[in-house]
Design an enzyme around this catalytic site. Structure first.
Site, PDB file in Angstrom:
ATOM      1  CB  VAL A   1      -0.961   0.004   1.209  1.00 32.46           C
ATOM      2  CG1 VAL A   1      -1.818   1.269   1.206  1.00 32.46           C
ATOM      3  CG2 VAL A   1      -1.859  -1.230   1.175  1.00 32.46           C
ATOM      4  CE1 TYR A   2       4.995   5.647   2.970  1.00 32.05           C
ATOM      5  CE2 TYR A   2       6.866   4.529   1.962  1.00 32.05           C
ATOM      6  CZ  TYR A   2       6.316   5.643   2.568  1.00 32.05           C
ATOM      7  OH  TYR A   2       7.086   6.749   2.772  1.00 32.05           O
ATOM      8  CB  ALA A   3       5.293   0.397  -2.883  1.00 35.42           C
TER       9      ALA A   3
END
Length: 259
Positions: free
Chosen positions: A152-154
């Site tokens: 999700v962060y990437a």
């Protein structure tokens, strides 16, 4: 004539460094963060410029709407979308509330703030939007051995890269610049708040990230990678993106046809 900059996540790290640099350069400021006491501390430390502090949580609809209204009504010359949360963990382990917080802060909030600010910038014929992402935006093809996994962060950072590039093209010729800054590991409180000790890892300073970002604007860059010495590497990535995009056609590719 004084210029006006709005910085989100301005109470620490890269956001604080941007705000400090803008104040030193004589810009009036709107500083946004979750912690009112830190915002007040920054304002008190910079009497040489006008500083308006806005306590807002950009993981919430209320916080996003509050700052978006300011972006729509104030004559911003600079908008820095810096606020962020890490939540480094595999998707299956990421609690729903943390996934929502991350997407709200790094995808929804920048999108809404840019949408609110860009019309006024176009009418005035000037302005710059700086989105703070990271080199993790380019880490998607990495094999499973590369840890930690952080889908999700990437993905949220990759969104900022693609949106910045596309919006920059939309605004060509208007006098409004859009740039995304993609540093590597930076020496801030960011990782410490996630319980991660990166003290042994070589890290760039937040001040150097700001120096690169502002120089990148002068150079007309759309993607600024402060730690990448060979800019041709980025050119190769984007050339390959465009080659793949342009290589499509309505016929089904041979590899997908039944043998």
């Amino acid at each position: 004539m004084s210029t006006l900059a709005l910085v989100t996540g301005a109470t620490s790290g890269i956001g604080r460094a941007f705000a400090e640099r803008f104040a030193a350069d004589g810009h009036d400021l709107i500083v946004v963060g979750r912690r009112q006491e830190r915002l007040d501390e920054f304002a008190a430390a910079h009497p040489e410029v006008e500083v308006r502090s806005v306590a807002a949580d950009l993981s919430t609809d209320e916080g996003i709407d509050t700052v978006a209204r300011i972006c729509a009504t104030e004559p911003l010359d600079l908008l820095v979308n810096n606020a962020g949360v890490a939540h480094y963990m595999p998707l299956a382990d990421l609690p729903a509330d943390k996934a929502r917080e991350l997407v709200n802060v790094k995808v929804l909030a920048p999108t809404q703030l840019m949408r609110a600010a860009v019309g006024g910038m176009q009418r005035r014929g000037r302005g710059a939007i700086v989105n703070v992402a990271g080199m993790i935006a380019f880490s998607g093809p990495a094999p499973s051995s590369v840890m930690p996994r952080r889908a999700v962060y990437a993905g949220s950072l990759a969104h900022l890269v693609a949106m910045s590039q596309t919006l920059s093209a939309e605004l060509e010729g208007t006098g409004v610049q859009v740039m995304v800054v993609c540093p590597g590991v930076v020496a801030t409180e960011f990782h410490e708040r996630q319980g991660m000790d990166l003290s042994a890892v070589p890290r760039m300073s937040a001040e150097d990230v700001v120096t690169a970002g502002l120089r990148g604007l002068q150079l007309g860059e759309v993607v600024c990678a402060p730690g990448v010495e060979d800019a041709a590497l980025l050119d190769s990535v984007f050339a390959a993106d465009l080659a793949a995009f342009g290589g499509q056609n309505p016929a089904l590719a041979t590899r997908y046809r039944a043998g």
